[in-house]
Design an enzyme around this catalytic site. Structure first.
Site, PDB file in Angstrom:
ATOM      1  N   GLY A 280      54.103  43.350  28.761  1.00  0.00           N
ATOM      2  CA  GLY A 280      54.994  42.908  27.696  1.00  0.00           C
ATOM      3  C   GLY A 280      56.418  43.082  28.164  1.00  0.00           C
ATOM      4  O   GLY A 280      57.073  42.165  28.652  1.00  0.00           O
ATOM      5  N   ARG A 317      64.997  50.751  18.871  1.00  0.00           N
ATOM      6  CA  ARG A 317      64.562  51.609  19.981  1.00  0.00           C
ATOM      7  C   ARG A 317      65.426  52.854  20.193  1.00  0.00           C
ATOM      8  O   ARG A 317      64.886  53.932  20.437  1.00  0.00           O
ATOM      9  CB  ARG A 317      64.456  50.805  21.283  1.00  0.00           C
ATOM     10  CG  ARG A 317      63.402  49.693  21.217  1.00  0.00           C
ATOM     11  CD  ARG A 317      63.183  49.034  22.566  1.00  0.00           C
ATOM     12  NE  ARG A 317      62.563  49.927  23.500  1.00  0.00           N
ATOM     13  CZ  ARG A 317      63.178  50.539  24.485  1.00  0.00           C
ATOM     14  NH1 ARG A 317      64.442  50.296  24.730  1.00  0.00           N
ATOM     15  NH2 ARG A 317      62.528  51.369  25.263  1.00  0.00           N
ATOM     16  N   CYS A 348      73.218  52.853   6.313  1.00  0.00           N
ATOM     17  CA  CYS A 348      73.387  54.204   5.748  1.00  0.00           C
ATOM     18  C   CYS A 348      72.319  55.152   6.262  1.00  0.00           C
ATOM     19  O   CYS A 348      71.462  55.605   5.498  1.00  0.00           O
ATOM     20  CB  CYS A 348      73.315  54.156   4.235  1.00  0.00           C
ATOM     21  SG  CYS A 348      74.299  52.845   3.562  1.00  0.00           S
ATOM     22  N   GLU A 349      72.319  55.430   7.547  1.00  0.00           N
ATOM     23  CA  GLU A 349      71.389  56.374   8.159  1.00  0.00           C
ATOM     24  C   GLU A 349      72.107  57.025   9.332  1.00  0.00           C
ATOM     25  O   GLU A 349      72.745  56.324  10.117  1.00  0.00           O
ATOM     26  CB  GLU A 349      70.159  55.651   8.747  1.00  0.00           C
ATOM     27  CG  GLU A 349      69.250  54.999   7.749  1.00  0.00           C
ATOM     28  CD  GLU A 349      68.355  55.977   7.016  1.00  0.00           C
ATOM     29  OE1 GLU A 349      68.204  57.137   7.462  1.00  0.00           O
ATOM     30  OE2 GLU A 349      67.815  55.583   5.967  1.00  0.00           O
ATOM     31  N   TYR A 377      60.773  44.525  22.301  1.00  0.00           N
ATOM     32  CA  TYR A 377      60.758  45.459  21.179  1.00  0.00           C
ATOM     33  C   TYR A 377      62.116  45.500  20.481  1.00  0.00           C
ATOM     34  O   TYR A 377      62.581  46.536  20.045  1.00  0.00           O
ATOM     35  CB  TYR A 377      60.298  46.856  21.635  1.00  0.00           C
ATOM     36  CG  TYR A 377      58.966  46.782  22.352  1.00  0.00           C
ATOM     37  CD1 TYR A 377      57.788  46.568  21.633  1.00  0.00           C
ATOM     38  CD2 TYR A 377      58.884  46.851  23.750  1.00  0.00           C
ATOM     39  CE1 TYR A 377      56.575  46.438  22.285  1.00  0.00           C
ATOM     40  CE2 TYR A 377      57.661  46.728  24.404  1.00  0.00           C
ATOM     41  CZ  TYR A 377      56.515  46.523  23.663  1.00  0.00           C
ATOM     42  OH  TYR A 377      55.320  46.397  24.308  1.00  0.00           O
TER      43      TYR A 377
END
Ligand SMILES: *Cc1c(COP(=O)(O)O)cnc(C)c1O
Length: 420
Positions: A280, A317, A348-349, A377
């Site tokens: 992948g 990621r 907001c993190e 990904y």
């Protein structure tokens, strides 16, 4: 700071280009955040892989979970690739390219009844089973449909792939696969499974694996099982190595596909069956960039922040795997000083970051940064968190620009939702 370049994504006259297209020209047309892919990177990686294994009987099954954009999948299908699908939704997407189901592998640690039924109905090349209960279920479903289902067991070889714990899959403490001795006993019970034909043996020990040894160890372990089965009278027709080959995100140590082939081909030559690969990331990671606008620079105490308009919902990621993505300006300004800053998004993190304490050329509000190696990904793990629309996906093929997917609209976000 240093710059990260590949054959197809690099600077010319201090401007970042994706093949023959200047990144800043794409922004004028499509805005940011923006995913851009180099089609010829994908083609080149596929061909390198093919070439490296040309002396053995093999088939590549592109692991579409790394990038399931239809045009990207189709690029590999056009080159002759099969596809490794992980769900009904991926199967649906894969079939949109017109690929023959006989070139599809159905993977997944928790396939539903419906997914198994669909796989059998579409006549996929094989269903990979990951537990004894699943083997029994496949057998019952196939019996109900009056057919024989081709099945491979995913064996967990219990080797340490030495990658991030969240992307290690080949240790017995991981949820994936069946341990060797249990697999042997299932294969031995094959006469009880009247509606299953065991066609192969399979492994996938993790992702972003940076050395060849874990592969050699796992292939050797599975080969023992293969020979044991042959002595038992079971002739398997394929041996599936899975994916997991690491790529360079920066200047970390890695191995080339030629070195990988050189170490593994002697092992494969001992087996008298077809070798399957499911790469992948190797095919897609360095074929993509996520381009983002710098909104603000600020400083809290000693700490500097560059706030950009892309966020964790676009590329997850860094926060879930502590993954490194190189970040660099679209324009090289060699006269400017470097700063050390966190590069963060608007969500907001606290986990909404792309890099921490990163050395980077000072950039100003309204300038642009490229988050490199975002072809695998990236978009496939994106979400609408914080009411954010997913970015467009642009594919560049030499001078040509294709919009494979437009930016989502706010209407997409409300799809079929009602107020009660
Ligand atoms: C994720 C996955 C792959 C692809 O892994 P890469 O690290 O991207 O090469 C292949 N096979 C299986 C079963 C997978 O789950």
């Amino acid at each position: 700071m240093h710059y990260f370049e590949t054959e197809f994504i690099k600077y010319k006259n201090n401007e970042l280009f994706i093949e023959n297209v200047k990144a800043s020209d794409l922004i004028k047309e499509f805005g940011t955040p923006l995913y851009v892919y180099s089609k010829n990177h994908f083609i080149s990686q596929y061909k390198k892989f093919e070439q490296a294994f040309s002396e053995i009987n093999h088939q590549i099954f592109y692991a579409m979970k790394s990038n399931f954009n239809l045009s990207v999948i189709n690029t590999f299908v056009q080159l002759g690739s099969g596809i490794d699908v992980n769900s009904e939704g991926e199967l649906f997407r894969a079939l949109k390219t017109g690929i023959s189901p006989s070139k599809i592998i159905l993977t997944g640690v928790g396939k539903t009844r419906e997914e198994i039924r669909l796989g059998i109905e579409k006549k996929v090349m094989m269903i990979k089973a990951e537990s004894e209960e699943e083997v029994e279920l496949i057998n019952r479903i196939a019996a109900g449909m009056n057919v024989t289902a081709p099945v491979a067991l995913r064996v967990n070889p219990d080797v340490d792939a030495k990658t991030h714990p969240y992307i290690s899959t080949g240790l017995s403490k991981n949820k994936f696969g069946i341990d060797s001795s249990a697999a042997l006993s299932i294969y031995k019970r094959r006469n009880e499974f009247k509606n299953i034909q065991f066609t192969g043996i399979d492994m996938h020990i993790g992702s972003q694996i940076a050395s060849i040894e874990p592969f050699v160890e796992a292939i050797s372990k599975l080969s023992e099982l293969y020979f044991e089965l042959r002595d038992e009278g079971l002739d398997l027709i394929h041996f599936d190595v899975g994916g997991g080959i690491g790529v360079q995100y920066n200047n970390e140590k890695s191995f080339t596909i030629e070195e990988f082939a050189e170490k593994t081909i002697p092992l494969f030559k001992k087996l008298s069956c077809k070798i399957l690969f499911e790469p992948g990331r190797f095919l897609t990671a360095n074929g993509g960039v996520l381009i983002s606008e710098v909104l603000y620079n600020k400083q809290n105490g000693n700490k500097k922040f560059i706030i950009v308009d892309a966020a964790m919902n676009d590329l997850l990621r860094p926060t879930i795997y502590q993954a490194y993505h190189h970040i660099q300006p679209l324009q090289q300004h060699n006269e400017r000083v470097d700063i050390v800053a966190d590069i963060v998004g608007p969500v907001c993190e606290t986990g909404d970051y792309f890099a921490r304490d990163r050395e980077i050329t000072k950039t100003h509000s309204g300038e642009y940064l490229a988050i490199m190696s975002a072809g695998a990904y990236g978009m496939t793990m994106s979400s609408n968190y914080n009411g954010r629309r997913r970015p467009p996906e642009i594919i560049v093929d030499r001078d040509n620009i294709f919009v494979s997917r437009s930016r989502e609209t706010f209407e997409h976000l409300l799809w079929d939702e009602k107020i009660i």
